[in-house]
Write a protein that holds these residues in place. Structure first.
Motif, PDB file in Angstrom:
ATOM      1  N   SER A 106      -4.758   4.058   5.894  1.00 64.18           N
ATOM      2  CA  SER A 106      -4.527   5.151   5.364  1.00 64.18           C
ATOM      3  C   SER A 106      -4.081   5.191   3.661  1.00 64.18           C
ATOM      4  O   SER A 106      -4.653   5.752   2.891  1.00 64.18           O
ATOM      5  CB  SER A 106      -3.632   6.105   6.033  1.00 64.18           C
ATOM      6  N   GLU A 107      -3.029   4.035   3.698  1.00 66.25           N
ATOM      7  CA  GLU A 107      -2.525   3.756   2.246  1.00 66.25           C
ATOM      8  C   GLU A 107      -3.669   3.215   1.303  1.00 66.25           C
ATOM      9  O   GLU A 107      -3.693   3.703   0.033  1.00 66.25           O
ATOM     10  CB  GLU A 107      -1.408   3.003   2.543  1.00 66.25           C
ATOM     11  N   VAL A 108      -4.508   2.307   1.984  1.00 67.66           N
ATOM     12  CA  VAL A 108      -5.659   1.731   0.996  1.00 67.66           C
ATOM     13  C   VAL A 108      -6.643   2.979   0.496  1.00 67.66           C
ATOM     14  O   VAL A 108      -6.825   2.920  -0.680  1.00 67.66           O
ATOM     15  CB  VAL A 108      -6.433   0.829   1.853  1.00 67.66           C
ATOM     16  N   GLU A 109      -6.944   3.874   1.513  1.00 69.35           N
ATOM     17  CA  GLU A 109      -7.724   5.126   1.060  1.00 69.35           C
ATOM     18  C   GLU A 109      -6.950   6.057  -0.036  1.00 69.35           C
ATOM     19  O   GLU A 109      -7.554   6.280  -0.903  1.00 69.35           O
ATOM     20  CB  GLU A 109      -7.924   5.880   2.460  1.00 69.35           C
ATOM     21  N   GLN A 110      -5.687   6.292   0.249  1.00 75.66           N
ATOM     22  CA  GLN A 110      -4.921   7.038  -0.764  1.00 75.66           C
ATOM     23  C   GLN A 110      -4.891   6.389  -2.014  1.00 75.66           C
ATOM     24  O   GLN A 110      -5.208   7.031  -2.825  1.00 75.66           O
ATOM     25  CB  GLN A 110      -3.510   7.147  -0.066  1.00 75.66           C
ATOM     26  N   GLY A 111      -4.586   5.213  -2.111  1.00 76.65           N
ATOM     27  CA  GLY A 111      -4.588   4.253  -3.510  1.00 76.65           C
ATOM     28  C   GLY A 111      -5.941   4.596  -4.160  1.00 76.65           C
ATOM     29  O   GLY A 111      -5.991   4.963  -5.187  1.00 76.65           O
ATOM     30  N   GLN A 130       6.000  -7.858  15.117  1.00 75.50           N
ATOM     31  CA  GLN A 130       6.899  -6.967  15.003  1.00 75.50           C
ATOM     32  C   GLN A 130       7.044  -5.599  13.944  1.00 75.50           C
ATOM     33  O   GLN A 130       7.931  -5.111  13.818  1.00 75.50           O
ATOM     34  CB  GLN A 130       8.105  -7.887  14.491  1.00 75.50           C
ATOM     35  N   ASN A 131       5.508  -5.597  13.618  1.00 77.22           N
ATOM     36  CA  ASN A 131       5.271  -4.377  12.836  1.00 77.22           C
ATOM     37  C   ASN A 131       6.255  -4.442  11.441  1.00 77.22           C
ATOM     38  O   ASN A 131       6.562  -3.697  10.878  1.00 77.22           O
ATOM     39  CB  ASN A 131       5.510  -3.163  13.536  1.00 77.22           C
ATOM     40  N   GLN A 132       6.277  -5.623  10.894  1.00 75.80           N
ATOM     41  CA  GLN A 132       6.753  -5.827   9.449  1.00 75.80           C
ATOM     42  C   GLN A 132       5.622  -5.956   8.632  1.00 75.80           C
ATOM     43  O   GLN A 132       4.769  -6.627   8.943  1.00 75.80           O
ATOM     44  CB  GLN A 132       7.819  -6.957   9.575  1.00 75.80           C
ATOM     45  N   LEU A 133       6.178  -5.792   7.457  1.00 78.70           N
ATOM     46  CA  LEU A 133       4.810  -5.592   6.425  1.00 78.70           C
ATOM     47  C   LEU A 133       5.085  -6.549   5.348  1.00 78.70           C
ATOM     48  O   LEU A 133       6.357  -6.856   4.841  1.00 78.70           O
ATOM     49  CB  LEU A 133       4.817  -4.419   5.659  1.00 78.70           C
ATOM     50  N   MET A 134       3.954  -7.095   4.649  1.00 79.07           N
ATOM     51  CA  MET A 134       4.224  -7.999   3.752  1.00 79.07           C
ATOM     52  C   MET A 134       2.949  -7.738   2.761  1.00 79.07           C
ATOM     53  O   MET A 134       1.780  -7.776   3.276  1.00 79.07           O
ATOM     54  CB  MET A 134       4.400  -9.499   3.785  1.00 79.07           C
ATOM     55  N   VAL A 135       3.633  -7.523   1.494  1.00 77.60           N
ATOM     56  CA  VAL A 135       2.061  -7.183   0.438  1.00 77.60           C
ATOM     57  C   VAL A 135       2.180  -8.068  -0.742  1.00 77.60           C
ATOM     58  O   VAL A 135       3.435  -8.293  -1.220  1.00 77.60           O
ATOM     59  CB  VAL A 135       2.289  -5.785   0.117  1.00 77.60           C
ATOM     60  N   ARG A 136       1.216  -8.757  -0.750  1.00 79.20           N
ATOM     61  CA  ARG A 136       1.156  -9.806  -1.864  1.00 79.20           C
ATOM     62  C   ARG A 136       2.373 -10.972  -1.764  1.00 79.20           C
ATOM     63  O   ARG A 136       3.189 -11.082  -2.635  1.00 79.20           O
ATOM     64  CB  ARG A 136       1.128  -9.333  -3.221  1.00 79.20           C
ATOM     65  N   ILE A 148       2.526   1.138  -0.249  1.00 75.28           N
ATOM     66  CA  ILE A 148       1.236   0.171  -0.544  1.00 75.28           C
ATOM     67  C   ILE A 148       0.469   1.017  -1.473  1.00 75.28           C
ATOM     68  O   ILE A 148      -0.074   0.264  -2.356  1.00 75.28           O
ATOM     69  CB  ILE A 148       0.732   0.070   0.795  1.00 75.28           C
ATOM     70  N   SER A 149       0.164   2.340  -1.187  1.00 75.90           N
ATOM     71  CA  SER A 149      -0.748   2.768  -2.257  1.00 75.90           C
ATOM     72  C   SER A 149      -0.428   2.556  -3.801  1.00 75.90           C
ATOM     73  O   SER A 149      -1.464   2.387  -4.453  1.00 75.90           O
ATOM     74  CB  SER A 149      -0.860   4.273  -1.936  1.00 75.90           C
ATOM     75  N   GLU A 150       0.903   2.808  -4.045  1.00 74.49           N
ATOM     76  CA  GLU A 150       1.216   2.509  -5.465  1.00 74.49           C
ATOM     77  C   GLU A 150       0.938   1.130  -5.816  1.00 74.49           C
ATOM     78  O   GLU A 150       0.605   1.058  -7.022  1.00 74.49           O
ATOM     79  CB  GLU A 150       2.682   2.711  -5.616  1.00 74.49           C
ATOM     80  N   ARG A 151       1.248   0.376  -4.921  1.00 70.56           N
ATOM     81  CA  ARG A 151       1.068  -1.112  -5.496  1.00 70.56           C
ATOM     82  C   ARG A 151      -0.540  -1.405  -5.481  1.00 70.56           C
ATOM     83  O   ARG A 151      -0.815  -2.234  -6.344  1.00 70.56           O
ATOM     84  CB  ARG A 151       1.436  -2.185  -4.257  1.00 70.56           C
ATOM     85  N   ILE A 152      -1.424  -0.557  -4.738  1.00 70.80           N
ATOM     86  CA  ILE A 152      -2.889  -0.772  -4.914  1.00 70.80           C
ATOM     87  C   ILE A 152      -3.407  -0.292  -6.268  1.00 70.80           C
ATOM     88  O   ILE A 152      -4.021  -0.849  -7.058  1.00 70.80           O
ATOM     89  CB  ILE A 152      -3.638  -0.027  -3.829  1.00 70.80           C
TER      90      ILE A 152
END
Lengths: 173, 252
Positions: free
Chosen positions: B193-198, B68-74, B84-88
């Motif tokens: 993209s966010e991983v790369e940005q972080g 459903q395109n919902q995100l979960m980070v850690r 995401i990039s800030e969290r990385i």
């Protein structure tokens, strides 16, 4: 009494066009420098998602160390409808495949043969092993990620271990 | 014989020829450059460990997305994928200066030059030993020499860095991208993209501190002239902030 001479009614003087070729050549050279050649015309519609901090693929293209794989809905409406009924919405398109049946295009199994075939036909000066020849997947925004991982699995089986996910650059964030 | 005047060449059709060429190039070329994220696919391992050692939870930066395109980070739901990039960055930064056992972020090891040198020597003798053993597998020999190369890289990195200790994030620390089969490619690309940005921001910060120069400018210069000096700089930045990304094959 008018101060100005009336138009004598004759034909207008011819426009000098001798510099026209120069102008056109200038345009031509601009486009030659600013553009790159298309590698193929895919028969699927791909709208790329956006992303930041991407890697430019141009150097790999110049060394032809890259193969392109498209994933999107077929441009042919009738075909799209026919296959959508069978639950297959997204079709693969591989570059430099001259003729292939739609059944083949929907099937990730054909990737192995395509990739190996392309690797065989590379010029002999290219010494890169198959692991580092990039497979660039240009997928449509809405495509399910499951297909991407199916592609990865096929590539893994023949040890073509470098993949690239194509996106459109959206510049600085 | 009388010298004849050369007749004037009619250049009237020159424009037509040029137009024709121009239109040909307009049709066969594209303006857009190909931009992408390059990722490596892991090799298939024939012999798997029965019970692999568990990875500590603190070393995993898991980004999960469902169909459903919902995100979960850690383990926490996230509305805006831009965060995401800030969290990385937080993931890499938290223990960078001082290790804190109580928090949930990867540990750093701080290694000195004499330690690197002795480990380098050890790895060389180990590699030579394996090579001398009759019937050693080529893969193992290869692996041992890769380890040697790894230590040499670290030695060089610390030389460039010029400090007495090299702070390195835990070798197990990694970014794990878990999507489901139905997750839209757009979200998958956004995560990449966010991983790369972080990682870019982390490396850029370090580049500004160590070399007084942006990461981007070092990278583009390396692409232009392939200087050994720039390659080593990039190598150092990659050792400080490694991009270990695992993309998990979805099961459903």
């Amino acid at each position: 009494m008018s101060k100005f001479k009336k138009d004598s009614g004759g034909s207008a003087p011819a426009i000098n066009t001798s510099s026209l070729p120069d102008i056109v050549f200038m345009l031509l050279f601009f486009f030659m420098v600013a553009t790159t050649s298309k590698e193929s015309d895919p028969s699927v519609k791909v709208i790329k998602p956006e992303g930041a901090r991407t890697t430019d693929m141009t150097p790999y293209k110049q060394k032809s160390e890259i193969d392109f794989l498209y994933l999107g809905k077929p441009l042919n409406k009738a075909r799209a409808a026919q296959y959508a009924e069978m639950g297959m919405e997204y079709m693969l398109f591989m570059d430099n495949v001259v003729q292939s049946t739609p059944d083949l295009l929907y099937n990730t199994n054909s990737i192995q043969a395509w990739k190996l075939d392309k690797f065989e036909s590379k010029p002999p000066r290219m010494t890169e092993p198959i692991e580092s020849v990039i497979t660039c997947v240009k997928a449509d925004k809405g495509a399910p990620s499951g297909i991407i991982f199916d592609i990865r699995k096929e590539l893994q089986a023949i040890e073509a271990l470098t993949i690239a996910y194509a996106v459109g650059e959206n510049g600085e964030k | 014989m009388a010298k004849r005047d050369t007749p004037e060449v009619n250049a009237g059709s020159m424009a037509d020829i040029a137009f024709l060429l121009l239109i040909f190039f307009l049709v066969t070329t594209t303006m857009d450059k190909d931009q992408a994220y390059i990722r490596n696919i892991p090799k298939i391992i024939e012999k798997k460990k029965e019970n692999p050692d568990p990875v500590e939870k603190r070393d995993i930066f898991a980004i999960q997305a469902n169909s459903q395109n919902q995100l979960m980070v850690r383990g926490e739901l996230m509305r805006d994928p831009d965060d995401i990039s800030e969290r990385i960055i937080e993931f890499y930064r938290e223990n960078e200066q001082v290790n804190d056992v109580t928090n949930d972020f990867p540990m750093y090891s701080r290694i000195t030059m004499p330690e690197i040198e002795s480990l380098l020597d050890q790895s060389i003798t180990a590699a030579e030993e394996v090579e001398a053993t009759p019937g050693a597998l080529a893969d193992i020999i290869d692996f041992k020499w890769r380890q040697v190369a790894e230590w040499e890289k670290k030695k060089r990195a610390l030389e460039i860095l010029g400090t007495n200790k090299l702070a390195e994030i835990s070798v197990q620390a990694h970014i794990r991208i878990e999507v489901q089969k139905g997750t839209e490619y757009e979200l998958f690309a956004k995560i990449q993209s966010e991983v790369e940005q972080g990682l870019f921001e982390l490396r850029d910060d370090a580049a500004m501190k160590i070399f007084k120069e942006s990461y981007q400018s070092i990278k583009s210069r390396l692409a232009m002239d392939k200087g050994a000096e720039d390659r080593e700089k990039i190598q150092l930045l990659k050792i400080l902030y490694p991009d270990r990304i695992i993309e998990v094959t979805p099961k459903r």
